[in-house]
Design a protein around this motif. Sequence first.
Motif, PDB file in Angstrom:
ATOM      1  N   GLN A  22       5.185  11.723  -2.334  1.00  0.00           N
ATOM      2  CA  GLN A  22       4.428  11.749  -3.324  1.00  0.00           C
ATOM      3  C   GLN A  22       2.941  11.520  -3.412  1.00  0.00           C
ATOM      4  N   TRP A  23       2.804  10.485  -2.540  1.00  0.00           N
ATOM      5  CA  TRP A  23       1.569   9.650  -2.171  1.00  0.00           C
ATOM      6  C   TRP A  23       0.478  10.444  -1.682  1.00  0.00           C
ATOM      7  N   ASP A  24      -0.784  10.282  -2.167  1.00  0.00           N
ATOM      8  CA  ASP A  24      -1.823  10.918  -1.515  1.00  0.00           C
ATOM      9  C   ASP A  24      -2.295   9.793  -0.272  1.00  0.00           C
ATOM     10  N   ALA A  25      -2.228  10.532   0.817  1.00  0.00           N
ATOM     11  CA  ALA A  25      -2.613   9.674   2.120  1.00  0.00           C
ATOM     12  C   ALA A  25      -3.867   8.982   2.044  1.00  0.00           C
ATOM     13  N   ASP A  26      -4.812   9.525   1.604  1.00  0.00           N
ATOM     14  CA  ASP A  26      -6.251   8.907   1.498  1.00  0.00           C
ATOM     15  C   ASP A  26      -6.313   7.857   0.353  1.00  0.00           C
ATOM     16  N   ASN A  27      -5.607   7.810  -0.689  1.00  0.00           N
ATOM     17  CA  ASN A  27      -5.461   6.982  -1.782  1.00  0.00           C
ATOM     18  C   ASN A  27      -4.119   6.392  -2.171  1.00  0.00           C
ATOM     19  N   PRO A  28      -3.363   5.723  -1.321  1.00  0.00           N
ATOM     20  CA  PRO A  28      -2.038   5.122  -1.692  1.00  0.00           C
ATOM     21  C   PRO A  28      -2.226   4.156  -2.673  1.00  0.00           C
ATOM     22  N   PRO A  29      -0.878   3.952  -3.298  1.00  0.00           N
ATOM     23  CA  PRO A  29      -1.109   3.114  -4.529  1.00  0.00           C
ATOM     24  C   PRO A  29      -1.113   1.522  -3.994  1.00  0.00           C
ATOM     25  N   THR A  30      -1.803   0.944  -4.981  1.00  0.00           N
ATOM     26  CA  THR A  30      -2.205  -0.669  -4.365  1.00  0.00           C
ATOM     27  C   THR A  30      -1.006  -1.354  -4.115  1.00  0.00           C
ATOM     28  N   ASP A  31       0.137  -0.971  -4.509  1.00  0.00           N
ATOM     29  CA  ASP A  31       1.412  -1.911  -4.054  1.00  0.00           C
ATOM     30  C   ASP A  31       2.192  -1.325  -2.922  1.00  0.00           C
ATOM     31  N   TRP A  32       1.591  -0.625  -2.163  1.00  0.00           N
ATOM     32  CA  TRP A  32       2.265   0.161  -1.070  1.00  0.00           C
ATOM     33  C   TRP A  32       2.838  -0.826   0.041  1.00  0.00           C
ATOM     34  N   GLU A  33       2.140  -1.922   0.262  1.00  0.00           N
ATOM     35  CA  GLU A  33       2.738  -2.947   1.107  1.00  0.00           C
ATOM     36  C   GLU A  33       4.049  -3.343   0.431  1.00  0.00           C
ATOM     37  N   GLU A  34       4.257  -3.763  -0.580  1.00  0.00           N
ATOM     38  CA  GLU A  34       5.335  -4.292  -1.392  1.00  0.00           C
ATOM     39  C   GLU A  34       6.478  -3.070  -1.090  1.00  0.00           C
ATOM     40  N   ILE A  35       6.002  -1.816  -1.204  1.00  0.00           N
ATOM     41  CA  ILE A  35       7.115  -0.885  -1.043  1.00  0.00           C
ATOM     42  C   ILE A  35       7.585  -0.787   0.152  1.00  0.00           C
ATOM     43  N   ARG A  36       6.613  -0.781   1.157  1.00  0.00           N
ATOM     44  CA  ARG A  36       7.053  -0.902   2.510  1.00  0.00           C
ATOM     45  C   ARG A  36       7.931  -1.949   2.771  1.00  0.00           C
ATOM     46  N   LYS A  37       7.565  -3.231   2.525  1.00  0.00           N
ATOM     47  CA  LYS A  37       8.537  -4.345   2.684  1.00  0.00           C
ATOM     48  C   LYS A  37       9.813  -3.982   2.362  1.00  0.00           C
ATOM     49  N   ARG A  38      10.130  -3.449   0.928  1.00  0.00           N
ATOM     50  CA  ARG A  38      11.257  -3.161   0.454  1.00  0.00           C
ATOM     51  C   ARG A  38      12.197  -2.131   1.403  1.00  0.00           C
TER      52      ARG A  38
END
Length: 63
Positions: A22-38
């Motif tokens: 559901q993310w916009d590739a040009d505007n990812p959420p601010t916590d995308w790195e935390e989601i990626r780590k999880r």
Amino acid sequence: MFILATIITIIYNVPINKEIQQWDADNPPTDWEEIRKRWMFFQSIRSWLLLIGFVLFCFSVSI
């Protein structure tokens, strides 16, 4: 091991994947790195479970 890996996939990885779709590739959420780590954490657990399951399967076939 294979069943546990499937359960982890369904409970953890699939919901994260659906969220990421559901993310916009040009505007990812601010916590995308935390989601990626999880996601990576649960992916590594899955990988280890599948590897252990494969080794145990090979061992059982060789006996």
